[in-house]
Design a protein around this motif. Structure first.
Motif, PDB file in Angstrom:
ATOM      1  N   ASN A  27      17.975  64.141  20.498  1.00 59.91           N
ATOM      2  CA  ASN A  27      18.679  65.308  19.971  1.00 59.91           C
ATOM      3  C   ASN A  27      17.838  66.578  20.081  1.00 59.91           C
ATOM      4  OD1 ASN A  27      21.103  64.171  19.278  1.00 59.91           O
ATOM      5  ND2 ASN A  27      21.067  64.916  17.188  1.00 59.91           N
ATOM      6  N   ARG A  28      16.599  66.453  20.492  1.00 61.50           N
ATOM      7  CA  ARG A  28      15.724  67.626  20.580  1.00 61.50           C
ATOM      8  C   ARG A  28      15.984  68.340  21.910  1.00 61.50           C
ATOM      9  NH1 ARG A  28      12.103  67.097  16.448  1.00 61.50           N
ATOM     10  NH2 ARG A  28      11.610  64.980  15.729  1.00 61.50           N
ATOM     11  N   ARG A  29      17.147  68.996  21.968  1.00 58.00           N
ATOM     12  CA  ARG A  29      17.570  69.518  23.266  1.00 58.00           C
ATOM     13  C   ARG A  29      17.675  71.032  23.302  1.00 58.00           C
ATOM     14  NH1 ARG A  29      21.287  67.662  19.146  1.00 58.00           N
ATOM     15  NH2 ARG A  29      23.288  68.653  19.423  1.00 58.00           N
ATOM     16  N   ILE A  30      17.339  71.725  22.221  1.00 56.33           N
ATOM     17  CA  ILE A  30      17.573  73.167  22.193  1.00 56.33           C
ATOM     18  C   ILE A  30      16.709  73.888  23.224  1.00 56.33           C
ATOM     19  CG2 ILE A  30      15.911  73.636  20.346  1.00 56.33           C
ATOM     20  CD1 ILE A  30      19.328  75.333  20.964  1.00 56.33           C
ATOM     21  N   ALA A  31      15.469  73.433  23.439  1.00 57.97           N
ATOM     22  CA  ALA A  31      14.602  74.098  24.417  1.00 57.97           C
ATOM     23  C   ALA A  31      15.173  73.979  25.825  1.00 57.97           C
ATOM     24  CB  ALA A  31      13.192  73.516  24.354  1.00 57.97           C
ATOM     25  N   PRO A  48      12.052  82.460  18.468  1.00 60.21           N
ATOM     26  CA  PRO A  48      12.500  82.275  17.077  1.00 60.21           C
ATOM     27  C   PRO A  48      13.744  81.408  16.940  1.00 60.21           C
ATOM     28  CG  PRO A  48      11.837  84.543  17.415  1.00 60.21           C
ATOM     29  CD  PRO A  48      11.808  83.887  18.764  1.00 60.21           C
ATOM     30  N   ILE A  49      14.748  81.620  17.792  1.00 58.07           N
ATOM     31  CA  ILE A  49      15.966  80.824  17.661  1.00 58.07           C
ATOM     32  C   ILE A  49      15.714  79.374  18.068  1.00 58.07           C
ATOM     33  CG2 ILE A  49      16.928  81.283  19.991  1.00 58.07           C
ATOM     34  CD1 ILE A  49      19.669  81.508  18.646  1.00 58.07           C
ATOM     35  N   ALA A  50      14.887  79.159  19.086  1.00 52.00           N
ATOM     36  CA  ALA A  50      14.556  77.793  19.507  1.00 52.00           C
ATOM     37  C   ALA A  50      13.800  77.065  18.405  1.00 52.00           C
ATOM     38  CB  ALA A  50      13.740  77.820  20.791  1.00 52.00           C
ATOM     39  N   THR A  51      12.834  77.753  17.809  1.00 47.28           N
ATOM     40  CA  THR A  51      12.019  77.138  16.754  1.00 47.28           C
ATOM     41  C   THR A  51      12.864  76.799  15.539  1.00 47.28           C
ATOM     42  OG1 THR A  51      10.085  78.383  17.495  1.00 47.28           O
ATOM     43  CG2 THR A  51      10.006  77.469  15.272  1.00 47.28           C
ATOM     44  N   HIS A  52      13.770  77.717  15.177  1.00 50.64           N
ATOM     45  CA  HIS A  52      14.578  77.493  13.987  1.00 50.64           C
ATOM     46  C   HIS A  52      15.574  76.351  14.184  1.00 50.64           C
ATOM     47  CE1 HIS A  52      16.950  78.369  10.393  1.00 50.64           C
ATOM     48  NE2 HIS A  52      18.001  78.166  11.165  1.00 50.64           N
ATOM     49  N   ILE A  53      16.362  76.382  15.245  1.00 50.50           N
ATOM     50  CA  ILE A  53      17.399  75.363  15.440  1.00 50.50           C
ATOM     51  C   ILE A  53      16.781  73.983  15.661  1.00 50.50           C
ATOM     52  CG2 ILE A  53      19.264  74.623  16.985  1.00 50.50           C
ATOM     53  CD1 ILE A  53      20.106  77.486  17.251  1.00 50.50           C
ATOM     54  N   ALA A  54      15.574  73.947  16.224  1.00 48.75           N
ATOM     55  CA  ALA A  54      14.895  72.664  16.422  1.00 48.75           C
ATOM     56  C   ALA A  54      14.624  71.960  15.095  1.00 48.75           C
ATOM     57  CB  ALA A  54      13.590  72.871  17.175  1.00 48.75           C
ATOM     58  N   LEU A  79      18.779  69.326  11.028  1.00 46.04           N
ATOM     59  CA  LEU A  79      18.926  67.877  10.993  1.00 46.04           C
ATOM     60  C   LEU A  79      19.598  67.359  12.265  1.00 46.04           C
ATOM     61  CD1 LEU A  79      18.768  65.200   9.327  1.00 46.04           C
ATOM     62  CD2 LEU A  79      21.064  65.763   8.469  1.00 46.04           C
ATOM     63  N   GLY A  80      20.641  68.058  12.732  1.00 53.08           N
ATOM     64  CA  GLY A  80      21.388  67.615  13.898  1.00 53.08           C
ATOM     65  C   GLY A  80      20.646  67.759  15.213  1.00 53.08           C
ATOM     66  N   PHE A  81      19.472  68.381  15.197  1.00 50.02           N
ATOM     67  CA  PHE A  81      18.678  68.559  16.410  1.00 50.02           C
ATOM     68  C   PHE A  81      17.343  67.805  16.304  1.00 50.02           C
ATOM     69  CE2 PHE A  81      21.737  71.838  16.911  1.00 50.02           C
ATOM     70  CZ  PHE A  81      21.807  72.148  18.252  1.00 50.02           C
ATOM     71  N   SER A  82      17.300  66.799  15.452  1.00 48.50           N
ATOM     72  CA  SER A  82      16.059  66.054  15.250  1.00 48.50           C
ATOM     73  C   SER A  82      16.247  64.585  15.605  1.00 48.50           C
ATOM     74  CB  SER A  82      15.597  66.172  13.789  1.00 48.50           C
ATOM     75  OG  SER A  82      16.554  65.584  12.922  1.00 48.50           O
ATOM     76  N   ASP A  83      15.142  63.894  15.810  1.00 49.76           N
ATOM     77  CA  ASP A  83      15.120  62.463  16.113  1.00 49.76           C
ATOM     78  C   ASP A  83      14.317  61.741  15.045  1.00 49.76           C
ATOM     79  OD1 ASP A  83      16.491  62.748  18.548  1.00 49.76           O
ATOM     80  OD2 ASP A  83      14.640  63.114  19.662  1.00 49.76           O
ATOM     81  N   PRO A  84      14.496  60.405  14.919  1.00 47.53           N
ATOM     82  CA  PRO A  84      13.591  59.641  14.071  1.00 47.53           C
ATOM     83  C   PRO A  84      12.152  59.758  14.596  1.00 47.53           C
ATOM     84  CG  PRO A  84      15.550  58.354  14.636  1.00 47.53           C
ATOM     85  CD  PRO A  84      15.564  59.582  15.493  1.00 47.53           C
ATOM     86  N   PRO A  85      11.138  59.742  13.715  1.00 45.15           N
ATOM     87  CA  PRO A  85      11.263  59.508  12.264  1.00 45.15           C
ATOM     88  C   PRO A  85      11.590  60.768  11.457  1.00 45.15           C
ATOM     89  CG  PRO A  85       8.956  59.672  12.874  1.00 45.15           C
ATOM     90  CD  PRO A  85       9.727  59.763  14.175  1.00 45.15           C
ATOM     91  N   ASP A  86      11.502  61.956  12.070  1.00 49.79           N
ATOM     92  CA  ASP A  86      11.796  63.186  11.324  1.00 49.79           C
ATOM     93  C   ASP A  86      13.227  63.179  10.812  1.00 49.79           C
ATOM     94  OD1 ASP A  86       9.257  64.117  11.818  1.00 49.79           O
ATOM     95  OD2 ASP A  86       9.830  65.365  13.518  1.00 49.79           O
ATOM     96  N   HIS A  87      14.168  62.753  11.662  1.00 47.29           N
ATOM     97  CA  HIS A  87      15.568  62.731  11.257  1.00 47.29           C
ATOM     98  C   HIS A  87      15.774  61.798  10.070  1.00 47.29           C
ATOM     99  CE1 HIS A  87      19.697  61.113  11.368  1.00 47.29           C
ATOM    100  NE2 HIS A  87      20.026  62.343  11.684  1.00 47.29           N
ATOM    101  N   THR A  88      15.144  60.630  10.097  1.00 45.70           N
ATOM    102  CA  THR A  88      15.289  59.657   9.012  1.00 45.70           C
ATOM    103  C   THR A  88      14.814  60.254   7.698  1.00 45.70           C
ATOM    104  OG1 THR A  88      14.868  57.913  10.639  1.00 45.70           O
ATOM    105  CG2 THR A  88      14.749  57.309   8.300  1.00 45.70           C
ATOM    106  N   THR A 123       9.880  70.897   3.540  1.00 42.82           N
ATOM    107  CA  THR A 123       8.988  72.042   3.723  1.00 42.82           C
ATOM    108  C   THR A 123       9.805  73.333   3.650  1.00 42.82           C
ATOM    109  OG1 THR A 123       9.257  72.141   6.120  1.00 42.82           O
ATOM    110  CG2 THR A 123       7.554  70.650   5.262  1.00 42.82           C
ATOM    111  N   LYS A 124       9.113  74.455   3.604  1.00 41.06           N
ATOM    112  CA  LYS A 124       9.795  75.750   3.574  1.00 41.06           C
ATOM    113  C   LYS A 124      10.708  75.909   4.790  1.00 41.06           C
ATOM    114  CE  LYS A 124       8.856  80.631   4.361  1.00 41.06           C
ATOM    115  NZ  LYS A 124       7.826  81.664   4.610  1.00 41.06           N
ATOM    116  N   ASP A 125      10.198  75.589   5.982  1.00 45.61           N
ATOM    117  CA  ASP A 125      11.001  75.722   7.203  1.00 45.61           C
ATOM    118  C   ASP A 125      12.199  74.780   7.182  1.00 45.61           C
ATOM    119  OD1 ASP A 125       9.351  77.690   8.180  1.00 45.61           O
ATOM    120  OD2 ASP A 125       8.210  76.351   9.496  1.00 45.61           O
ATOM    121  N   GLU A 126      11.993  73.555   6.675  1.00 40.66           N
ATOM    122  CA  GLU A 126      13.087  72.591   6.604  1.00 40.66           C
ATOM    123  C   GLU A 126      14.146  73.026   5.600  1.00 40.66           C
ATOM    124  OE1 GLU A 126      10.396  68.640   7.768  1.00 40.66           O
ATOM    125  OE2 GLU A 126      10.809  69.159   5.673  1.00 40.66           O
TER     126      GLU A 126
END
Length: 407
Positions: free
Chosen positions: A63-67, A83-89, A92-101, A234-237
């Motif tokens: 799912n890490r496809r924004i870049a 900035p937009i790439a960093t933020h959308i990455a 939740l919908g743009f993450s993979d396990p284990p971060d997504h989990t 985290t703050k970013d999350e």
């Protein structure tokens, strides 16, 4: 743009005919080239239900496809769009396990079934208030008067966003949706979306800091306080979650209610069937989700070489899963172009599949069912007020510009 689109991929003409009804185009593609390389999107396009479901569950697809999506932009502006790439990455919908989990577990603690079910009386009250405003007029725009303000109000109240700011985050959301709805990123839409995301980030950051100092009974407070095994967002999350919930929490449901009501009004026998038996509303809304889903496509990136339908997919290539096409695959759904509110075994892919199944699905279902059942109960003789229906020019999000009705 339409001519360029047709030249680069004739299966996806950005034309009035395609926007009004993309499903014949999907049928042709599924029949002629079900695993199709699209020059328009710079990706592989899947139209068969089995391929879409299997790729939703395939751990080799990320799912890490924004870049990769932003690679379509000129190289000299890549730094500008960081900035937009960093933020959308971080969504939740743009993450993979284990971060997504981890993220899903934390967000789920704040977005529990009890919280969602507790919203039922308020959703009903909002629908009643909105219909009160149009009841005596005998006419309404179902998008402007109901489908938009209902989910926008619900998600704003759920998060703790002041109601007077609803139109501000709608404008920001529109820019982001326009960016995500193009085949490949375009510079003008990317710049507008990035500025809107930055504005929305600033807005959400202020709300988050207020909740840290003065907790209230809202979703932002619960997200701030959410912990799992000593972990926390985290703050970013936190920022990414608030932003994505504000956008996803109203945009897709607005469009789905509009698309669903339009399907009902164009199929008067099904409309009457639902009037005669209101208990069919849950089954009816599932058929609306299948028949004309508001999110037409999803996409993944291959993390290694693989084969789908005899086609060789290379590592790093994008794969587009056409949800609308999968939901109309005759191999899965008998007579798929027939709108049938009593359809059984309706395992559509409109909310995704597997670990990325939509976290907001229960809320969307509740909003849609309450809105539609109340419409039919309170507005006798509901029918279209025009034969001219206009759709937004977006290849990913299927959305009506307006839906004039009389009753």
């Amino acid at each position: 743009l339409q001519k360029a689109t047709e030249a680069s991929d004739p299966y996806f003409p950005l034309s009035p005919a395609f926007l009004a009804d993309p499903y014949p185009f999907y049928d042709r593609l599924r029949s002629e080239d079900p695993v199709h390389w699209s020059n328009l999107w710079g990706s592989w396009v899947l139209t068969r239900y089995a391929d879409v479901v299997s790729t939703m569950r395939d751990p080799r697809l990320s799912n890490r496809r924004i870049a990769v999506y932003l690679d379509a932009l000129p190289e000299e502006v890549w730094e500008e769009t960081r900035p937009i790439a960093t933020h959308i990455a971080t969504w939740l919908g743009f993450s993979d396990p284990p971060d997504h989990t981890r993220l899903r577990a934390l967000i789920s603690k704040a977005f529990t079934p009890r919280v969602v079910e507790g919203l039922r009386p308020r959703i009903q009250a909002i629908v009643n208030d909105l219909l009160d405003k149009v009841q005596d007029a005998g006419q309404m725009d179902l998008i402007h008067d109901l489908a938009y303000p209902l989910p926008a109000t619900v998600i704003a109240e759920l998060l703790g966003v002041p109601s007077q700011d609803r139109d501000r985050f709608k404008a920001w959301s529109d820019d982001v949706v326009a960016f995500l709805g193009t085949g490949l990123a375009r510079l003008d839409t990317t710049r507008r979306a990035q500025q809107s995301l930055l504005d929305l980030q600033d807005y959400c950051y202020r709300l988050i800091e207020e909740r840290r100092l003065r907790p209230t009974d809202d979703l932002i407070t619960r997200l701030v306080q959410a912990e799992e095994h000593g972990d926390a967002l985290t703050k970013d999350e936190l920022l990414a979650t608030c932003v994505s919930l504000l956008i996803a929490g109203h945009e897709t449901t607005t469009n789905q209610i509009g698309n669903g009501v339009l399907a009902l009004l164009r199929n008067p026998n099904q409309l009457q069937k639902l009037r005669d038996d209101p208990s069919l509303v849950a089954s009816a809304f599932e058929e609306m989700l299948r028949y004309d889903v508001s999110i037409q496509r999803n996409w993944r990136i291959a993390t290694e070489d693989l084969t789908i339908g005899g086609k060789r997919i290379r590592e790093g290539q994008l794969i587009v899963q056409l949800l609308g096409a999968a939901n109309h695959d005759p191999a899965q759904f008998p007579d798929p172009h027939r709108f049938d509110i009593t359809r059984v075994d309706n395992r559509h892919v409109s909310f995704g599949y597997g670990i990325h199944f939509c976290l907001g699905a229960p809320l969307a279902r509740m909003e849609g069912q309450i809105a539609i059942s109340t419409l039919l109960k309170r507005l006798p003789g509901l029918q279209l007020a025009t034969d001219s229906i206009e759709w937004h020019e977006n290849l990913a999000f299927r959305a009506l510009k307006a839906l004039p009705a009389k009753f």
